[in-house]
Design a protein around this motif. Structure first.
Motif, PDB file in Angstrom:
ATOM      1  N   ALA A   1      -2.803   9.272   8.309  1.00  0.00           N
ATOM      2  CA  ALA A   1      -2.955   7.950   8.926  1.00  0.00           C
ATOM      3  C   ALA A   1      -3.395   8.123  10.369  1.00  0.00           C
ATOM      4  O   ALA A   1      -2.755   8.838  11.141  1.00  0.00           O
ATOM      5  CB  ALA A   1      -1.641   7.175   8.870  1.00  0.00           C
TER       6      ALA A   1
ATOM      7  N   PHE B   1       0.830  -1.211   0.000  1.00  0.00           N
ATOM      8  CA  PHE B   1       0.000   0.000   0.000  1.00  0.00           C
ATOM      9  C   PHE B   1       0.859   1.254   0.000  1.00  0.00           C
ATOM     10  O   PHE B   1       0.635   2.190  -0.786  1.00  0.00           O
ATOM     11  CB  PHE B   1      -0.940   0.008   1.213  1.00  0.00           C
ATOM     12  CG  PHE B   1      -1.777   1.247   1.292  1.00  0.00           C
ATOM     13  CD1 PHE B   1      -2.887   1.409   0.472  1.00  0.00           C
ATOM     14  CD2 PHE B   1      -1.435   2.285   2.156  1.00  0.00           C
ATOM     15  CE1 PHE B   1      -3.644   2.574   0.519  1.00  0.00           C
ATOM     16  CE2 PHE B   1      -2.195   3.448   2.210  1.00  0.00           C
ATOM     17  CZ  PHE B   1      -3.304   3.585   1.389  1.00  0.00           C
TER      18      PHE B   1
ATOM     19  N   ARG C   1      -7.301   3.150  -0.291  1.00  0.00           N
ATOM     20  CA  ARG C   1      -7.440   3.379   1.165  1.00  0.00           C
ATOM     21  C   ARG C   1      -6.946   2.122   1.864  1.00  0.00           C
ATOM     22  O   ARG C   1      -6.906   1.045   1.267  1.00  0.00           O
ATOM     23  CB  ARG C   1      -8.900   3.641   1.554  1.00  0.00           C
ATOM     24  CG  ARG C   1      -9.557   4.774   0.823  1.00  0.00           C
ATOM     25  CD  ARG C   1      -9.253   6.143   1.430  1.00  0.00           C
ATOM     26  NE  ARG C   1      -9.604   7.205   0.492  1.00  0.00           N
ATOM     27  CZ  ARG C   1      -9.720   8.485   0.819  1.00  0.00           C
ATOM     28  NH1 ARG C   1      -9.492   8.886   2.056  1.00  0.00           N
ATOM     29  NH2 ARG C   1     -10.028   9.379  -0.088  1.00  0.00           N
ATOM     30  N   PHE C   2      -6.642   2.263   3.137  1.00  0.00           N
ATOM     31  CA  PHE C   2      -6.097   1.131   3.880  1.00  0.00           C
ATOM     32  C   PHE C   2      -6.723   1.067   5.266  1.00  0.00           C
ATOM     33  O   PHE C   2      -6.741   2.068   5.995  1.00  0.00           O
ATOM     34  CB  PHE C   2      -4.574   1.292   4.005  1.00  0.00           C
ATOM     35  CG  PHE C   2      -3.861   0.067   4.512  1.00  0.00           C
ATOM     36  CD1 PHE C   2      -3.587  -0.999   3.666  1.00  0.00           C
ATOM     37  CD2 PHE C   2      -3.461  -0.015   5.842  1.00  0.00           C
ATOM     38  CE1 PHE C   2      -2.921  -2.127   4.126  1.00  0.00           C
ATOM     39  CE2 PHE C   2      -2.798  -1.141   6.312  1.00  0.00           C
ATOM     40  CZ  PHE C   2      -2.521  -2.198   5.451  1.00  0.00           C
TER      41      PHE C   2
ATOM     42  N   ALA D   1      -5.523   6.106   5.623  1.00  0.00           N
ATOM     43  CA  ALA D   1      -5.322   4.809   6.268  1.00  0.00           C
ATOM     44  C   ALA D   1      -5.720   4.918   7.735  1.00  0.00           C
ATOM     45  O   ALA D   1      -5.463   5.933   8.378  1.00  0.00           O
ATOM     46  CB  ALA D   1      -3.861   4.372   6.161  1.00  0.00           C
TER      47      ALA D   1
ATOM     48  N   THR E   1     -13.059   5.698   6.612  1.00  0.00           N
ATOM     49  CA  THR E   1     -11.768   5.826   5.939  1.00  0.00           C
ATOM     50  C   THR E   1     -11.752   5.039   4.637  1.00  0.00           C
ATOM     51  O   THR E   1     -11.421   5.571   3.575  1.00  0.00           O
ATOM     52  CB  THR E   1     -10.637   5.326   6.867  1.00  0.00           C
ATOM     53  OG1 THR E   1     -10.583   6.170   8.017  1.00  0.00           O
ATOM     54  CG2 THR E   1      -9.289   5.344   6.155  1.00  0.00           C
ATOM     55  N   THR E   2     -12.126   3.775   4.711  1.00  0.00           N
ATOM     56  CA  THR E   2     -11.960   2.917   3.541  1.00  0.00           C
ATOM     57  C   THR E   2     -13.078   3.095   2.520  1.00  0.00           C
ATOM     58  O   THR E   2     -12.974   2.584   1.403  1.00  0.00           O
ATOM     59  CB  THR E   2     -11.846   1.438   3.964  1.00  0.00           C
ATOM     60  OG1 THR E   2     -13.021   1.041   4.681  1.00  0.00           O
ATOM     61  CG2 THR E   2     -10.628   1.232   4.852  1.00  0.00           C
TER      62      THR E   2
ATOM     63  N   TRP F   1     -10.276  -5.114   5.001  1.00  0.00           N
ATOM     64  CA  TRP F   1      -9.341  -4.586   5.994  1.00  0.00           C
ATOM     65  C   TRP F   1      -8.335  -5.674   6.349  1.00  0.00           C
ATOM     66  O   TRP F   1      -8.693  -6.859   6.459  1.00  0.00           O
ATOM     67  CB  TRP F   1     -10.076  -4.147   7.272  1.00  0.00           C
ATOM     68  CG  TRP F   1     -11.135  -3.109   7.031  1.00  0.00           C
ATOM     69  CD1 TRP F   1     -11.239  -2.277   5.947  1.00  0.00           C
ATOM     70  CD2 TRP F   1     -12.262  -2.802   7.876  1.00  0.00           C
ATOM     71  NE1 TRP F   1     -12.354  -1.477   6.071  1.00  0.00           N
ATOM     72  CE2 TRP F   1     -12.998  -1.772   7.240  1.00  0.00           C
ATOM     73  CE3 TRP F   1     -12.708  -3.294   9.101  1.00  0.00           C
ATOM     74  CZ2 TRP F   1     -14.155  -1.225   7.795  1.00  0.00           C
ATOM     75  CZ3 TRP F   1     -13.858  -2.754   9.661  1.00  0.00           C
ATOM     76  CH2 TRP F   1     -14.572  -1.725   9.013  1.00  0.00           C
TER      77      TRP F   1
END
Lengths: 329, 329
Positions: B62, B42, B275-276, B253, B268-269, B312
């Protein structure tokens, strides 16, 4: 070969810091005098390693008010002008506003009635125009408006009506290891729209007033939604509170222009060791505006008296600033 | 001279980035495998200039949960242990606590009754032990406690019971232009006490729960005072809200370990582009703890199911981490 020797020596001196006074002036829009001298003197004092007043970079926190300190706040706060334009744009969807204050006044451009509606009226306008969308959608709306709208007097975009001397000061402080924050009575998301491109201040270094938000999944889409409900007012005593919440440290230096900044300056300069407080005094009706104790917007009364008592530096805009706005491109 | 050539070439290759795979492993405590591969993959993807998934540094946000993600949260949250110790220390000034729950339970170390008092009881303990002083005074109290207190099982300070692989991950992300934030259900000022020395995260990059504060001049001293009143709970849906408020950007992330992190990971994702999301799954009863769906502290149930659905990355602590805590000095 002989002619090369002097430039090489000069470069070496600059690189080594030995020829400090020969370096280009980092504050060219500030006229020479005691105000500029106080700024430079403070920065040199707290950055001098081994000196008695040395402050490590992690503690070099500088907080700046926005309206009237970094950009023009007259004849009305830019965000209020935005709110009025936004209410006008939304009016067709809200026929009830035609006969309801303060919306009627906003639609009709009746600033007198609007002013008479007071803080409550202004808050109603803000709620109606700033909520009901995600922060990202709000950013698009604000960005489009700022790109399309000009100040009637100066015929320039609001993001160009920022003070060139303050842009230089922000950069000068950052070049000396300070972290610069905006601490504005204005809306945090409104200011975040332009803080990075205009001031070099990223979104997370903006503190401001805010409305509440709600997290929910809308049609399968995780969404943060802006609500028509006040969350925090970052003005007066709210400024030290907002700084505590967001930054977590008492500033080393604070910059404001009105009584709304009084508590931020008071708290900042009451800290131990060297501290710096500065007030931008609007004294230049010709190039910008002249106002203080009697002004409805950006009143400077209590903080002006306190400046003398506390040793805060007062910028005389007319005499201290060689240039007000950035040169036109 | 000949022997010097190879080292010089190697240095040049490292400096130019040409020998990327020859550089020392930035994540030495992570065992090789799909989890470590997903992280590195990533980061390499979003930092590859000109690549289809490139993300500029300003958007490399992050966010990390703290309890159970960066440090140990068992058998109880460290801040709760602190609150209990603090209530015990303050008990002589509060004789009424002897017969009043949840204070009686805290003083007697009766964790069962304390747990039964629920969130309301815990909140009462926190209010009584965390308010009535300035943030600076609170920092001193927390710092003294963290310096003097050891976890009974590991016989180490709580600030040493942080996860070595996560420390490496924080540094690795920052080395790759990310800004790392803590987004904790714990108290913002509690976490700020150690975030910089332990995690390399400065106070203004900590988001957390908070109590209200008040600004007032006390005996001539401008003071921010901590009040026994909840301000914001940075857990579950509060995490996207806290991130919006403090950071002003959706993360690229997010890293968590429990259902309290579900909404942060979900939001977030769900963002556009790469995205992470990552969940630390506590699977190592021998070296740390093993718990998930049935745990009172740090329950991981809903978020574990969602991890599979949303892609995830789930860290299997036992198999993915070669080392849990930093080596003893």
């Amino acid at each position: 070969m002989k002619r090369l020797l002097i430039p090489i020596a000069a470069v070496a001196m600059v690189l080594s810091g030995a020829a400090h006074s020969e370096a280009p002036d980092p504050l060219p829009s500030w006229n020479d005098g005691p105000t500029k001298g106080a700024i430079v003197g403070f920065v040199e004092k707290v950055t001098k390693e081994g000196g008695p007043d040395y402050v490590p970079p992690t503690d070099r926190i500088a907080t700046f008010d926005n309206d009237g300190t970094l950009w023009v706040e007259k004849p009305a706060y830019t965000q209020l002008i935005f709110a009025i334009d936004r209410v006008k744009a939304l009016a067709p969807e809200h026929p009830e506003w035609k006969n309801k204050q303060p919306f009627k006044a906003a639609i009709e451009g009746d600033m007198k009635t609007l002013a008479a509606s007071g803080k409550k009226g202004i808050a109603e306008l803000v709620m109606a125009s700033h909520a009901g969308m995600t922060p990202a959608q709000f950013q698009t709306i604000v960005g489009d408006w700022l790109a399309a709208t000009k100040d009637p007097r100066f015929q320039r975009k609001y993001t160009e009506l920022v003070y060139q001397p303050m842009l230089e000061l922000l950069a000068y402080l950052r070049d000396n290891g300070f972290t610069t924050y905006i601490v504005s009575g204005g809306g945090i998301e409104f200011v975040r729209n332009f803080s990075e491109p205009v001031y070099g201040i990223p979104p997370d270094q903006v503190v401001g007033s805010s409305i509440k938000t709600k997290y929910e999944v809308v049609d399968g889409e995780p969404t943060v939604m802006r609500l028509p409900e006040m969350n925090f007012i970052d003005d007066k005593t709210g400024k030290p509170i907002g700084i505590t919440q967001h930054i977590g440290q008492r500033p080393l230096a604070a910059f404001g222009n009105s009584d709304g900044d009084f508590e931020m300056l008071q708290w900042t300069t009451a800290g131990e060791g060297p501290r710096f407080g500065m007030i931008v005094h609007h004294t230049d009706a010709e190039r910008e505006y002249a106002y203080d104790r009697d002004s409805e917007v950006g009143r400077l009364d209590k903080a002006l008296d306190a400046a003398a008592e506390n040793g805060w530096v007062v910028v005389d805009m007319k005499n201290d600033w060689g240039q007000i706005f950035p040169s036109k491109e």
